[in-house]
Design a protein around this motif. Sequence first.
Motif, PDB file in Angstrom:
ATOM      1  N   GLU A  99      19.470  58.873  -4.152  1.00  0.00           N
ATOM      2  CA  GLU A  99      18.457  58.065  -4.482  1.00  0.00           C
ATOM      3  C   GLU A  99      18.644  57.020  -5.467  1.00  0.00           C
ATOM      4  O   GLU A  99      18.062  55.836  -4.827  1.00  0.00           O
ATOM      5  N   MET A 100      19.573  56.934  -6.278  1.00  0.00           N
ATOM      6  CA  MET A 100      19.852  55.934  -7.231  1.00  0.00           C
ATOM      7  C   MET A 100      21.337  55.819  -7.368  1.00  0.00           C
ATOM      8  O   MET A 100      21.888  56.746  -7.541  1.00  0.00           O
ATOM      9  N   THR A 115      15.677  64.632 -21.000  1.00  0.00           N
ATOM     10  CA  THR A 115      14.881  65.420 -21.842  1.00  0.00           C
ATOM     11  C   THR A 115      14.593  66.668 -21.284  1.00  0.00           C
ATOM     12  O   THR A 115      14.474  66.900 -19.981  1.00  0.00           O
ATOM     13  N   SER A 116      13.909  67.686 -22.129  1.00  0.00           N
ATOM     14  CA  SER A 116      13.539  68.924 -21.758  1.00  0.00           C
ATOM     15  C   SER A 116      12.458  68.892 -20.624  1.00  0.00           C
ATOM     16  O   SER A 116      12.069  69.889 -19.991  1.00  0.00           O
ATOM     17  N   ASN A 117      11.414  67.775 -20.787  1.00  0.00           N
ATOM     18  CA  ASN A 117      10.389  67.529 -19.804  1.00  0.00           C
ATOM     19  C   ASN A 117      10.898  66.728 -18.501  1.00  0.00           C
ATOM     20  O   ASN A 117      10.101  66.597 -17.589  1.00  0.00           O
ATOM     21  N   GLY A 118      12.169  66.394 -18.183  1.00  0.00           N
ATOM     22  CA  GLY A 118      12.841  65.842 -17.180  1.00  0.00           C
ATOM     23  C   GLY A 118      12.346  64.198 -17.058  1.00  0.00           C
ATOM     24  O   GLY A 118      12.644  63.618 -15.920  1.00  0.00           O
ATOM     25  N   GLU A 119      11.561  63.644 -18.118  1.00  0.00           N
ATOM     26  CA  GLU A 119      11.109  62.436 -17.654  1.00  0.00           C
ATOM     27  C   GLU A 119      12.150  61.086 -18.261  1.00  0.00           C
ATOM     28  O   GLU A 119      12.017  60.165 -17.829  1.00  0.00           O
ATOM     29  N   LYS A 120      13.062  61.697 -18.852  1.00  0.00           N
ATOM     30  CA  LYS A 120      14.093  60.506 -19.389  1.00  0.00           C
ATOM     31  C   LYS A 120      15.601  60.979 -19.383  1.00  0.00           C
ATOM     32  O   LYS A 120      15.886  62.134 -19.645  1.00  0.00           O
ATOM     33  N   ILE A 121      16.298  60.057 -19.060  1.00  0.00           N
ATOM     34  CA  ILE A 121      17.862  60.462 -19.258  1.00  0.00           C
ATOM     35  C   ILE A 121      18.785  59.599 -20.210  1.00  0.00           C
ATOM     36  O   ILE A 121      18.237  58.270 -20.155  1.00  0.00           O
ATOM     37  N   CYS A 122      19.370  60.050 -20.952  1.00  0.00           N
ATOM     38  CA  CYS A 122      20.337  59.305 -22.024  1.00  0.00           C
ATOM     39  C   CYS A 122      21.811  59.133 -21.282  1.00  0.00           C
ATOM     40  O   CYS A 122      22.141  60.358 -21.138  1.00  0.00           O
ATOM     41  N   ILE A 123      22.331  58.220 -21.045  1.00  0.00           N
ATOM     42  CA  ILE A 123      23.700  58.106 -20.625  1.00  0.00           C
ATOM     43  C   ILE A 123      24.569  57.660 -21.674  1.00  0.00           C
ATOM     44  O   ILE A 123      24.197  56.671 -22.378  1.00  0.00           O
ATOM     45  N   VAL A 135      12.782  58.729 -15.343  1.00  0.00           N
ATOM     46  CA  VAL A 135      13.027  59.481 -13.876  1.00  0.00           C
ATOM     47  C   VAL A 135      12.699  58.802 -12.759  1.00  0.00           C
ATOM     48  O   VAL A 135      13.402  59.019 -11.586  1.00  0.00           O
ATOM     49  N   GLU A 136      11.816  57.648 -12.680  1.00  0.00           N
ATOM     50  CA  GLU A 136      11.646  56.964 -11.802  1.00  0.00           C
ATOM     51  C   GLU A 136      12.963  55.538 -11.598  1.00  0.00           C
ATOM     52  O   GLU A 136      12.828  55.178 -10.325  1.00  0.00           O
ATOM     53  N   GLY A 137      13.790  55.737 -12.474  1.00  0.00           N
ATOM     54  CA  GLY A 137      14.843  54.777 -12.077  1.00  0.00           C
ATOM     55  C   GLY A 137      14.881  53.542 -12.972  1.00  0.00           C
ATOM     56  O   GLY A 137      15.609  52.565 -13.000  1.00  0.00           O
ATOM     57  N   ASN A 138      13.883  53.457 -14.069  1.00  0.00           N
ATOM     58  CA  ASN A 138      13.646  52.170 -14.637  1.00  0.00           C
ATOM     59  C   ASN A 138      14.480  52.212 -16.031  1.00  0.00           C
ATOM     60  O   ASN A 138      14.743  53.578 -16.686  1.00  0.00           O
ATOM     61  N   ARG A 139      15.090  51.063 -16.413  1.00  0.00           N
ATOM     62  CA  ARG A 139      16.024  51.341 -17.626  1.00  0.00           C
ATOM     63  C   ARG A 139      14.868  50.911 -18.883  1.00  0.00           C
ATOM     64  O   ARG A 139      14.257  49.904 -18.769  1.00  0.00           O
TER      65      ARG A 139
END
Length: 255
Positions: A99-100, A115-123, A135-139
């Motif tokens: 997907e990305m 995050t626990s709600n699946g809305e954000k990812i931290c790298i 989750v949509e791929g926006n920074r």
Amino acid sequence: VYLSKKIGMPNNTKIHRIGWNQDQGCIACGGENGVLKVIKLESSKGQGGGNLSMNQTLQGHNGAIKVVRWNEIHRKCTSSDENGLIIVWMLHKNHWFEEMINNRNKSVVKDMKWTSNGEKICIVYEDGAVIVGSVEGNRLWGKDLEHELAVIEWAPDGRTIIFGTPTGDVKVYDYLGNYLYDVVIYCLPHKDEAPLCTIKWFDGGLQGYITENYPEENATLCIAYMNGRIQLMKHENDDSPIIIDSGMNINSLEW
């Protein structure tokens, strides 16, 4: 306990990382030479047994897989290799698709967490760079911290982020990347005794290690070091944590 299923990797590839999506019954196995396989058991929720309803090798990585993380809510799998390439995979018509893709081309990814709600990812990257995306791929934001990084963990409510350094320091930031404070480490007489293994909140933070010493709250935050020392805390500022010496070298830890 018995052997329920044995699955081989292509060309007998050595496995580096395994991620289990218990909600959908999927297991992602990452190994050398970019090999990433997703298998699914017919029975979900971690019940075990059953036949394989999915056995797919995902193409896209070239280097050894170093991190694999599931987003169970949005049914996505995120993987990263030794070259810093990150791929987000999505399931469509029972088949995993790329997907990305992201590659910073500067450093290696040390850890990733949703995050626990699946809305954000931290790298987090080894050189101290941090990127938070949706989750949509926006920074959403990015920042270069002044220290190397090894581990990242979101608070259950997503309001704070805990970063761990290779030397064992544990630092708390808010969800926008602003530094708040260092967590006091009580389980190590000298913090440079052993490298940090992992930082884990109990899922949801509502349960955890129950003891009569904690009549009001349970210990839900775990900080573990590779030399076997563990610190269980009610929260990041807990000044009387439970201290455990497991007596073994720790490579991985789960609630």
